[in-house]
Structures are given as C-alpha cells and as structure tokens.
Design an enzyme around this catalytic site. Structure first.
Site, PDB file in Angstrom:
ATOM      1  N   LYS B  76       0.852  -1.185   0.000  1.00 41.73           N
ATOM      2  CA  LYS B  76       0.000   0.000   0.000  1.00 41.73           C
ATOM      3  C   LYS B  76       0.891   1.240   0.000  1.00 41.73           C
ATOM      4  CE  LYS B  76      -3.956   2.154   2.367  1.00 41.73           C
ATOM      5  NZ  LYS B  76      -4.931   2.053   3.481  1.00 41.73           N
ATOM      6  N   SER B 151      -9.954   2.246   2.460  1.00 40.50           N
ATOM      7  CA  SER B 151      -8.993   2.942   1.635  1.00 40.50           C
ATOM      8  C   SER B 151      -7.972   2.034   0.940  1.00 40.50           C
ATOM      9  CB  SER B 151      -8.243   3.965   2.481  1.00 40.50           C
ATOM     10  OG  SER B 151      -7.424   3.309   3.435  1.00 40.50           O
ATOM     11  N   SER B 175     -10.433   0.018   6.673  1.00 39.53           N
ATOM     12  CA  SER B 175      -9.749   0.168   5.386  1.00 39.53           C
ATOM     13  C   SER B 175      -9.065  -1.083   4.855  1.00 39.53           C
ATOM     14  CB  SER B 175      -8.725   1.295   5.465  1.00 39.53           C
ATOM     15  OG  SER B 175      -9.377   2.538   5.311  1.00 39.53           O
TER      16      SER B 175
END
Lengths: 482, 491
Positions: B76, B151, B175
């Site tokens: 990420k 997210s 997320s």
C-alpha cells in the site's frame, strides 16, 4: 494616591543537557553546520514517530525533587498545533493538562549588604517539551533559511507563580534557578547559546487589589536584559495606567538596543493551539523506584549545603550563601578547606569569596577556569596560618600562582624568597637601624604624635622588603620606643 | 499459478520449478495488461522489483530462503519505501521519494519478499471507495463499474485480480476489511500495536493499524508473521512476545474443528432492532456463513453492543481531530508539493494545502480543526473519547459470553463508482460494522463467504485482544470446508 505594586511571574525554558534529542536519536550539540543534526524524525518526514528520551525525563524528575515539587506518577504529552517553518510537524510536542512536575519552591537572595533579604518563590509547574528549529532571516538574498538542528532539543519549561515584586527579585529568581539547574547538572546554563531563556509576565496593581492585566516579555537571554526589560515595562505600564489607558494583554519583545519593549501580538490575534493528547506517545508513567533512584543520585542541594557550611565551618549566613550560590564555587571552597584545615575555614572563605572572586571577575572567568586550583589556594592559606607568609606577601604568592610563575606555594616562597621574617633578633636589628636613621620621627612620636609610629613601622617593613611579620614589628618597635 | 497459496508458491520456488524472477515477471506482465483498466497501482518499478527477485533467487540458491523469499507482494502506498515514490494517494506527496523504509517494509524485505509495486488508495487513507485518490479511482475486478472499497482499495483489487500474491494494507476504520469484503479476499486488522506504525504515513494515530490482505486466512497468517512484532521506534508498539500466527493452522481437528467456539451475534446487527440498514442479500449470505460455522461445531450466543450506534459519530470526531494535526507537516516547506506562486508565508501555506489536498482530506482537516478548537474540545473530542471507552467496554462485556463476534463486514456489496461520492455521510456509513473495532483497538478479519447479486460478500470475525492466531485459525477451518476464497474474477 496609592503606589503601584509590581507583579512578576517568570517562565523559563531550560535546555536539558542530554546527548540526544527528546524524541529522536539525533545529537543536541550546539553550533554545528545548519541541518546536520536533524534526523528523519526531526525533519518530520511522513510516517516518522517520536520516542521519548528517558534522560530528559530523568532531568525533569531531578528538578522536581530539587525544588520539593510533586513529580507526577502519570503525565501526558500533548500537541500544541501551529504553523511555522521552523516547526516541522506543524505542532510542538509539549505537556499541557498533566505536567511532569507541579508545585515546589525556590529560595532567592535579593540585594546586597544592609538591603539584602531572602524570599521564597513558589513554582507552578515544570513540563517537558521539544524546542523548535531556528528561522534565519539574514544572508539569504531576501529569503529565509531554516536550521532544524535545534528542533527536538529537550526543554524543561519552568513556570513560577507571580511572586516577584521588583526587577531585582526577578533577577534574583532567575539567578537562583540558573544556579540550581546547573547545580543538579540538567542544563549547561549557557545563556548566549540559548540554553536558559526567560519570559517575564509583568502586571501592576494597587496593593490589596486583584491581579492586573499582564504583558509577557518574551525570550530574555541575559540577567541584564531581564532587569532592563522589566524596568522599562513597569515604567510604561504605570504611565499607561496613570494616563487612564487600560493595559491590553499582549506578548512583547524587548529590544536591547533601544531599551524598549514593543508589542508582538495581542490576545485577539493569539493562536488557538488546539492542544490534545499526542496519540503517538503513551502517558509518561514514573514509578517510585525510578524516583528513588534519581533521589539517591541527587547532589547535596544549595539549601542543605548552606546550612552545613554554617554548622560545619562556622560561617556566617552571608558567607555560606555566597559560597553555595553555585556548585563549582561550593566544591572549590570545600577543596580549599580540605587542604588548609577546618580551623582555617573562615580565611578560606575570604580568599575564595574576596580575593579569588575579584581576580576571576577582573578577567571575566568562571571559577572552573581559575588558574589557581583549590589545593594551591589551600596551601597558601595554610602558610599564612603557620606564619610563613604575611597576608600581604600571600597576595603576591597568589598573583604568582595566577600568572603561572610556579605550581607550588612553597616553591614560589622559596624561589622568590618570600618567607616571612619571624626571627625577633633579625627584626630587632632592622628596627635599630631604622631608629638610628630616623631620629626626627622618634622625637615626634615621643612628643605624642601617634602617626609617627606608623611611619616607623612602614620604614621597618620597607627595610624588610615587606617580609617581616607585621605583628612582631609592631610589638618590638613599641618596646624599643618605651 | 493463479490459484497458488503463498505456501505453494514458496514450495515451487524452493523446488526451483519457478524462479522469483519468472514469478515477478509473470505478475509484472499481468499488471501491465490489467492495471491500465483497474488502476490498482500508483507506482510500478520493474527494475527495482526484478533486482529484488534476483537477490531472492540467489538467497534461495544459497538455501537461505524463508517462507516469503521471492514472493511478489504489493505494498500500500502509505508505507514509506526507500527509493520508491511514496504518495499516500495524494498530490501533496506525488513527488515524494522516501529516504527510509517503514518497519513493515524493512521486515518484509528482510524476509526476502519482492515489492511488486505501490498500490492505489484513498488520499491519506480517507475514504471507503478509493475514489478520493489523486491518482484516480481503482476499479473492482469483479465489475469495473464498481468501487473496490477503501482505503486499501488498490491492494484489495491487486490481490483479487492476481496482480500480486498478497498485499499489505492499513485499517483506520475498516480500510483493510471493507475492501477485502468488496473484492472477495481475506484481510486482517491486528490488535492495535501489534504491527509497527513507523513509516506508515499517519491518518489517525490512535486507530491506524497495518495488516495483511491475501487470498486466504492461511496466507494472511504467514504474512503477519513477517509484519508483526515490537518496534522500539513506535511508542505505541506493544511489547508482546513474538507469535507464530500460523501455529494452529496445521493442527488436525476432525469433523468438528470449531467445537467449543462460542460465536456471539450482536443483536444490534441481527435482531429486530437492527440499526445499520444492511442489504438483505448480504444478510442472507452472512446467515448462511454462520450456519456453516455452526456446522463446523461452533455454538451461537446472542450478545449486545449497545453503544455501537455511536461508533460512526465518535469516529468522525476522533479520526479527523488526529488527522488535522498529523497532516500539518504537509506545508510545502521541506518536501512534497509546493504551490508555485505565493505572496508570503501564509499564502505559501494556504495555496500549497489548498492545491495539494483533495476535497475529502480538506473536509476532515476542517472537521478535526473545529472539534479541537477552544470551546468545542470538551463537547466533541472529550465526549467522543468517553464514547470510545464505552464501546471498548461493550466488547469486553460481550467477550465474557463469546470467543468471536460474527457479522457482515460491510452493509452492502461493491457500489457503483460515483454512487456515494457526493454524499459523505452515506460513504461514512459503509464502515458501520468495522469502525467500532478500531475504536476499541481489537483485531478483526474479513473473509469471503459468498456472493450477492454476483458480487462478493465478506464475513467479519471480531476477536478479543491478541486473538489474531485464533481468528485466523477459525477462518482457516471455514476456508478448508468452503471454496469462496478461491473464486477469482474473470479478467
């Protein structure tokens, strides 16, 4: 009309003498090339996190114990949010609602001679926080430079109660605090380098009335500026009030050049710092054992040392206070006594407080940088005590030591032939010669002029090149003249 | 290869039936084919990835390989990665190349994993659909007209589309779990403090937690072994003894592997007074999954989380408050985006932040600044912290009666791009089941448990503190007996 009462409280930012920063491993050394002592944490790169330096906490505990304050078993770091280029994170990590140290007090000695008095100033709190970097507004072709070397340097912000009533008291407080933080080894006390900076909160009131509105003079980094700034501010505020203009709460700066304070910002444009507990740091928990450990390692404090000097060495309160104004001075003194012997404690005190202090003062040196060491001064006092030296000659020896003309007192006495003449036969011979050569003076004395006696003593001492024992000269001369 | 577990990939690498370079090239090729549509990656750097793969092959050849050596993982773009652009999905950091590695990256590097690329995400992890990214939305591999969740939407989409063997994610209010649910993969948010936050760009420090995203609970456990552990650089890292999260997975357990496990079903999620407006299709699939858990031997008890309805409002005070302060460092002074024309210092700040941040980030900075302001702090921030304690107490109470709490991960399946983008409150409610977990600091995972309307549905397992190994084991037992986690979108 009633007179005005001056109310002063002081906030002091003390840079703690740790090797590394309060929340990072970067070094805290002063004077390095800009931005060479700032690591990823100090630069506030994305993703970095603070880790508390235990040494900084230890300094805070030491201070708390030294002033008899409450050391919080649990305190909390909070973020103080504001934007400024030398504040890399956009917030300063400080303590707000729960500081590490609360309460405590500091004894101060104000004034000199007959005017001297002692007073106790109460402390409100002391909390840990990080210093900001520096903005450099010069030499950047119209731009500003940022040096983040100082960013993250540990500070102890020490806040006093508004207990001071004059600029002299404020200076006495600042000096006592300065001596204490150096005494307990938490700060190098270097004011030029910003290790010890004061903000003074000044307000006026009629005696007995509630506190007036205060103005805060920021960033005073010398005792002289502290006094000058407060004196100016007091005159300014009294003038305003007597002209009927109320004081508006404000932060002001003192300009040493012009000697005036000017307003930086008023309460209306004060920041809302949006304090909240820093979620990156757990509450600071200080266990009993840690406190006990710090307590055990604490040096004898000024108050206790002063009391001991009075009882152990028979010194007056004034002498003891003077000698314990700083740890170096106190240690120096005790080392002198150790060599000269306790019986000479009072002459030792005089030598340290008067002769040595004057000489240091003349060359603007700290006692740590004295060319005459305690052992030398101790043997000097011992040689006076055993009558090898007169006081006057001792001053010569002291001067010789100071100038490095020799390393041992006895060597200097020997080499320079400064040994006192105490042989009464030798002194009598000198006296006889002087009396023979000064018949007129002898007649004057016999006619009742006491002054002539002193002149004769002077002649004898001159003949002895100052080395004759003055007391013996006096006694023998008087015998001869009878 | 496309269906291989991490264990199988490691075995293939060890047997030299495939090299790490070949595996990496295979994923890179797939990324170059599919990423233009999916937009799961912000940065791909074949040169760096292949260099790591070559190093991994050498390590395998030396016989020094670990379970992750040579395996391509997606990171990420919230994890600072030395030498890689690290954007956090924002224009503000669109030019930021990190000079240091996050602890998580450092550990995965040490394990010999290959970084296959940096995945797309909502800007500064603020969003539930991946639509707030400066680099454009990620498409759901199951239906490109839909969002992948957020997210960690890029990581979820990358794993679901087989653009990486597994991925890292972070979870502040759901997320990891919500995009895992919407993309049909397994994701775990560990107990707060288990995975170091050092180098993980902060959104809300007291809630953020990194974790694994993969095809199965087993893969997640393997990944977590190399992500978790005390880190002296993170003061909120827990000094918890190191754990083998895979330790229970291989234990033989017969027909009723979950015998004795007490499943708690909160009446606020399931009862007549169900408050969260869960999609009936989703609820049906979740009920079927619960029946499967019972079939594996687990018992079901009703529990209550009376304050769960307060979790979304409390979260939207605390998270923005912390974010407003955390994001202050992005001021254009030292790194990142800086506005080109400015009159003075204040103008530099205003323009840089106005131009560098997107709308959702600005919204949260405004909310956060407001709730911390003088005169509002007590009413909002302190009140929210009180609610937070109540929520944690509710869970503590529930865990007296059960070992794990089950329920839907998300009230709906993947929604259409743009569907909720104009309505922040609707968007915030996508996290209604996940947010309370972050407020309490508990571990929770989401695993696929079926489909509703052709789209994946996730089941959430919430455990007590430090129960990651057990949660992963229970999910693993479910996955040994079902095949939802093996379903892949056709691409």
């Amino acid at each position: 009309m009633n007179s005005w009462e001056i109310i002063i409280g002081i906030e002091t930012h003390v840079q703690l003498a740790t090797v590394s920063k309060i929340f990072s491993g970067a070094p805290t050394m002063f004077g390095a090339e800009p931005n060479t002592q700032a690591c990823a944490v100090d630069l506030a790169l994305p993703g970095v996190l603070p880790v508390l330096n235990k040494k900084a906490v230890e300094c805070a505990i030491r201070f708390g114990l030294a002033i008899g304050a409450d050391v919080a078993r649990r305190s909390v770091f909070a973020r103080k949010n504001y934007f400024y280029p030398d504040l890399p994170k956009g917030y300063q990590i400080s303590q707000f609602e729960l500081p590490v140290v609360s309460g405590g007090q500091l004894a101060i000695a104000v004034g000199q001679g007959d005017q001297a008095y002692e007073k106790t100033v109460r402390l409100t709190r002391a909390h840990l926080e990080e210093d900001a970097g520096k903005s450099l507004h010069e030499d950047f072709h119209g731009k500003s430079g940022i040096d983040l070397n100082r960013a993250g340097t540990p500070l102890l912000e020490i806040v006093s109660e508004p207990d001071m009533r004059s600029s002299d008291e404020a200076v006495a407080y600042a000096k006592a605090l300065h001596a204490l933080v150096r005494w307990i080894g938490i700060c190098d006390g270097n004011m030029q380098e910003g290790s010890f900076r004061c903000d003074a909160n000044v307000s006026m009131r009629r005696p007995g009335q509630p506190l007036g509105t205060r103005r805060e003079i920021k960033n005073l980094n010398s005792f002289r500026f502290l006094k000058e700034a407060i004196d100016y501010e007091v005159r300014w505020q009294i003038n305003e009030l007597e002209e009927g203009r109320p004081i508006v709460q404000a932060t002001v700066l003192f300009d040493p050049g012009s000697g005036v304070t000017r307003t930086m910002r008023t309460k209306e444009d004060a920041h809302d710092y949006r304090y909240f507990p820093d979620p990156d740091l757990l509450p600071l928990v200080i266990g009993e054992d840690w406190i006990a450990q710090v307590q055990a390692a604490l040096p004898e404090l000024p108050g206790a040392k002063k009391a001991r000097f009075m009882s152990e060495y028979g010194l007056s309160a004034y002498d003891a206070a003077t000698l314990t104004a700083g740890l170096e001075m106190a240690d120096f003194y005790e080392a002198v006594v150790a060599v000269a012997g306790k019986a000479q404690a009072k002459p030792c005190a005089n030598w340290v407080m008067v002769d040595l202090a004057a000489r240091l003062n003349k060359e603007d040196r700290e006692i740590g940088a004295s060319p005459v060491n305690p052992a030398q001064l101790g043997s000097l006092v011992a040689r006076i005590a055993d009558q090898t030296l007169s006081n006057n000659i001792a001053k010569k020896v002291f001067e010789a030591l100071w100038n490095g003309e020799g390393t041992s007192v006895d060597d200097i006495i020997e080499v320079q032939g400064l040994k006192q003449i105490t042989d009464s036969g030798a002194i009598e011979a000198l006296i006889d010669a002087v009396l023979a050569a000064n018949v007129a003076m002898v007649s004057e004395f016999k006619a009742g002029k006491e002054k002539a006696f002193n002149a004769l003593v002077g002649q004898v001492m001159k003949a002895a090149k100052g080395k004759a024992n003055p007391q013996q000269v006096n006694e023998l001369l008087r015998q001869k003249l009878q | 290869m496309i269906k291989s577990s991490l264990k199988q990939l490691a075995a293939a690498l060890a047997a030299k039936s495939v090299s790490s370079v070949e595996l990496t090239q295979w994923y890179l090729e797939r990324i170059s084919r599919l990423n233009p549509e999916l937009n799961a990656f912000i940065t791909v750097d074949p040169y760096r990835s292949l260099a790591q793969a070559r190093a991994a092959d050498e390590r395998i050849a030396r016989g020094e390989a670990g379970p992750l050596t040579g395996i391509p993982l997606a990171q990420k773009d919230i994890f600072c990665t030395k030498g890689w652009r690290t954007t956090c999905g924002s224009k503000m950091l669109s030019n930021f190349v990190s000079p240091y590695d996050a602890t998580v990256i450092e550990r995965l590097d040490a394990a010999g994993a290959v970084n296959i690329g940096k995945t797309n995400m909502d800007e500064f992890a603020m969003g539930s659909s991946n639509e707030t990214s400066h680099f454009g939305p990620v498409k759901n591999p199951w239906d490109a007209s839909r969002v992948p969740g957020g997210s960690s939407g890029g990581s979820a989409a990358a794993v679901a589309a087989r653009l990486a063997a597994a991925a890292t994610g972070t979870d502040t209010g759901g997320s990891i779990r919500q995009p895992a649910a919407l993309c049909g993969i397994t994701g775990l948010k560990p107990t707060y403090g288990v995975v170091s936050r050092y180098g993980m760009i902060a959104f809300a420090s007291s809630l953020d937690q990194g974790g694994p995203m993969a095809h199965s609970a087993e893969d997640c456990a393997l990944l977590l072994n190399h992500m978790a552990g005390f880190d002296a650089r993170d003061s909120t890292s827990l000094e918890h003894p190191a754990e083998e999260y895979t330790r229970e997975l291989a234990v033989e357990s017969g027909d009723a592997p979950l015998a004795g496990v007490r499943i708690g079903l909160p009446r606020e999620f399931f009862g007549d007074d169900e408050q969260s407006g869960c999609d009936p299709g989703v609820m049906q699939v979740v009920q079927a999954a619960i029946a499967e858990y019972r079939a594996l031997g687990a018992d079901v008890v009703e529990v209550s989380l009376p304050n769960s309805k307060l979790s979304v409002p409390a979260y939207y005070v605390i998270a923005p408050a912390e974010a407003s302060s955390n994001l202050s460092r992005f001021d254009g002074v030292r790194y990142g985006y800086r506005a080109s024309d400015y009159a003075d210092l204040n103008d530099l700040y205003c323009k840089t932040r106005a131009e560098g941040f997107g709308a959702e980030v600005k919204r949260r900075i405004l909310i956060g600044t407001y709730v911390l302001s003088h005169g509002y702090y007590d009413a909002y921030y302190l009140q929210a912290q009180r609610i937070r304690r109540l929520i944690a107490r509710d869970f503590a109470e529930a865990f007296r009666q059960c070992d794990v709490i089950l329920g839907p991960t998300s009230p709906c399946t993947a929604f259409r791009l743009g569907e909720k983008a104009a309505d922040p409150v609707q968007m915030y409610l996508s996290d209604i089941y996940t947010i309370a977990v972050n407020l309490a600091g508990l571990p929770a995972l989401s695993h696929p448990c079926g489909f509703a309307g052709g789209l994946p549905v996730g089941l959430q397992l919430i455990g007590d503190y430090f129960s990651e190994a057990r949660l992963l084991n229970w999910a693993h037992r479910y996955q040994l007996n079902t095949d939802w986690h093996t379903r892949a979108p056709e691409l």
